[in-house]
Write a protein that holds these residues in place. Structure first.
Motif, PDB file in Angstrom:
ATOM      1  N   ALA A  31      58.238  70.340  82.179  1.00 32.09           N
ATOM      2  CA  ALA A  31      57.379  71.537  81.291  1.00 32.09           C
ATOM      3  C   ALA A  31      56.299  70.983  80.328  1.00 32.09           C
ATOM      4  O   ALA A  31      56.020  70.063  80.383  1.00 32.09           O
ATOM      5  CB  ALA A  31      58.831  71.551  79.880  1.00 32.09           C
ATOM      6  N   GLY A  42      63.653  68.111  90.175  1.00 27.71           N
ATOM      7  CA  GLY A  42      63.685  66.681  90.632  1.00 27.71           C
ATOM      8  C   GLY A  42      64.466  66.422  91.565  1.00 27.71           C
ATOM      9  O   GLY A  42      64.169  65.304  91.964  1.00 27.71           O
ATOM     10  N   THR A  83      62.922  60.184  84.720  1.00 35.89           N
ATOM     11  CA  THR A  83      63.524  60.113  83.445  1.00 35.89           C
ATOM     12  C   THR A  83      64.027  61.503  83.098  1.00 35.89           C
ATOM     13  O   THR A  83      64.084  62.225  83.821  1.00 35.89           O
ATOM     14  CB  THR A  83      62.221  60.014  82.059  1.00 35.89           C
ATOM     15  N   GLU A  84      64.543  61.780  81.867  1.00 37.73           N
ATOM     16  CA  GLU A  84      65.040  63.110  81.554  1.00 37.73           C
ATOM     17  C   GLU A  84      65.219  62.922  80.352  1.00 37.73           C
ATOM     18  O   GLU A  84      64.340  62.350  78.999  1.00 37.73           O
ATOM     19  CB  GLU A  84      66.278  63.686  81.599  1.00 37.73           C
ATOM     20  N   PHE A  89      53.049  73.334  96.522  1.00 35.98           N
ATOM     21  CA  PHE A  89      52.694  71.533  97.500  1.00 35.98           C
ATOM     22  C   PHE A  89      53.539  72.509  98.785  1.00 35.98           C
ATOM     23  O   PHE A  89      53.361  71.667  99.539  1.00 35.98           O
ATOM     24  CB  PHE A  89      53.656  70.768  96.539  1.00 35.98           C
ATOM     25  N   THR A 101      53.679  73.643  85.816  1.00 37.30           N
ATOM     26  CA  THR A 101      53.049  75.413  86.140  1.00 37.30           C
ATOM     27  C   THR A 101      53.073  75.167  84.486  1.00 37.30           C
ATOM     28  O   THR A 101      54.441  75.369  83.547  1.00 37.30           O
ATOM     29  CB  THR A 101      53.410  75.839  87.189  1.00 37.30           C
TER      30      THR A 101
END
Ligand code: NAD
Length: 267
Positions: A76, A14, A32-33, A124, A99
């Motif tokens: 997650a 992030g 966000t978290e 990526f 993942t």
């Protein structure tokens, strides 16, 4: 200017994504978290070690989807399906790097992709996507009667899923090259009296330790010779730059599931 939202913005990826978004000239719409996370209220620029952006971390994913043109999810597996549903509802493009998704969690992503563009990749980086293309090609040439394929990976001590999503994607590329379904030929765990190696099977070996960002080798072994194709990531920036590139590419695309081969035009 495309505005990007970042889910899980205080995580290892992030923070790197915030920096990559700034460097790419995108607007960072927000991040966000998890509810209750200590990062909530902190400025996103500060989180990434940059100047403050005037945008604070929240736990309101729906509001982020309303604000941003495209949203990136490196969170997650348990969080990814609800994020995909929000993307479909808001009509916004989604980039997923998370993942270790179960079959049911993946089904929620696939459903969202019938409404909005979704770019999903286990990795990526340009190098790993080229490695997958090379693996497919080499596996199509080196047949199972003489050549055994093993995929070996190593990651940092905090990684929670194994084998890595990238190792599985490389195994899938090898299986594709041989025209077989990975699920029917993969040996993901070996322990005890396993018996001899089954011809045509694709084996996986997982190493965990230290701060290794990610290393993958596809090993082709025959009698008298071995061919090893290896990629070593030394900086998470390769993933975040690739994901931001994918996000800028995805905004405005037709609904559907895309991967990095589409984004990099190496399909
Ligand atoms: P991390 O644990 O450092 O970060 C994940 C962040 O997501 C944490 O800050 C966590 O609090 C947050 N989070 C969890 N649930 C959330 C929710 N519901 N809403 C908002 N935030 C939430 O992990 P990481 O190393 O950054 O990796 C994250 C994921 O990305 C893993 O699945 C990892 O395997 C994957 N990954 C993919 C690539 C790729 O190229 N595709 C590269 C690196 C990591």
């Amino acid at each position: 200017m495309t505005s990007i939202g970042i889910l899980g913005c205080a995580g290892r990826m992030g923070r790197s994504l915030i920096a990559a978004g700034i460097d790419a000239g995108a607007t960072i719409a927000g991040g966000t978290e998890r509810p209750g996370a200590v990062a909530i209220g902190i400025d996103l620029g500060t989180l990434a070690g940059r100047d403050p952006l005037g945008v604070a971390v929240t736990d309101d994913a729906a509001a982020l989807f309303a604000l941003a043109d495209v949203v990136i999810d490196f969170t997650a597996p348990v969080a990814a399906p609800s994020h995909a549903t929000l993307a479909a509802k808001a009509g916004k493009a989604l980039v997923i790097g998370t993942t270790g998704l179960s079959v049911d969690q993946q089904a929620a992503i696939d459903l969202a992709a019938s409404h909005v563009p979704v770019v999903q990749a286990a990795n990526f980086s340009l190098g790993v996507n080229l490695l997958a293309a090379l693996t497919r090609k080499v596996a199509s040439i080196l047949g199972p009667s003489q050549w055994d394929i093993e995929v070996i990976e190593m990651h940092h001590r905090h990684k929670v899923d194994a084998p890595s999503g990238t190792a599985l994607a490389l195994g899938r590329a090898a299986a594709d090259g041989r025209g077989v379904d990975l699920d029917t030929v993969s040996d993901r765990v070996r322990d005890g009296h396993t018996g001899a190696r089954v011809p045509g099977h694709i084996g996986f070996a997982t190493l965990r330790g230290g701060d290794v960002v990610g290393e993958h080798t596809v090993l082709f072994a025959a009698d008298g010779e071995r061919l090893e194709l290896t990629h070593k990531a030394t900086d998470r920036g390769i993933f975040s730059r690739g994901a931001v590139h994918a996000a800028l590419w995805a905004a405005g695309k037709a609904p559907g599931r895309y991967d990095m081969a589409h984004v990099l035009e190496i399909a």
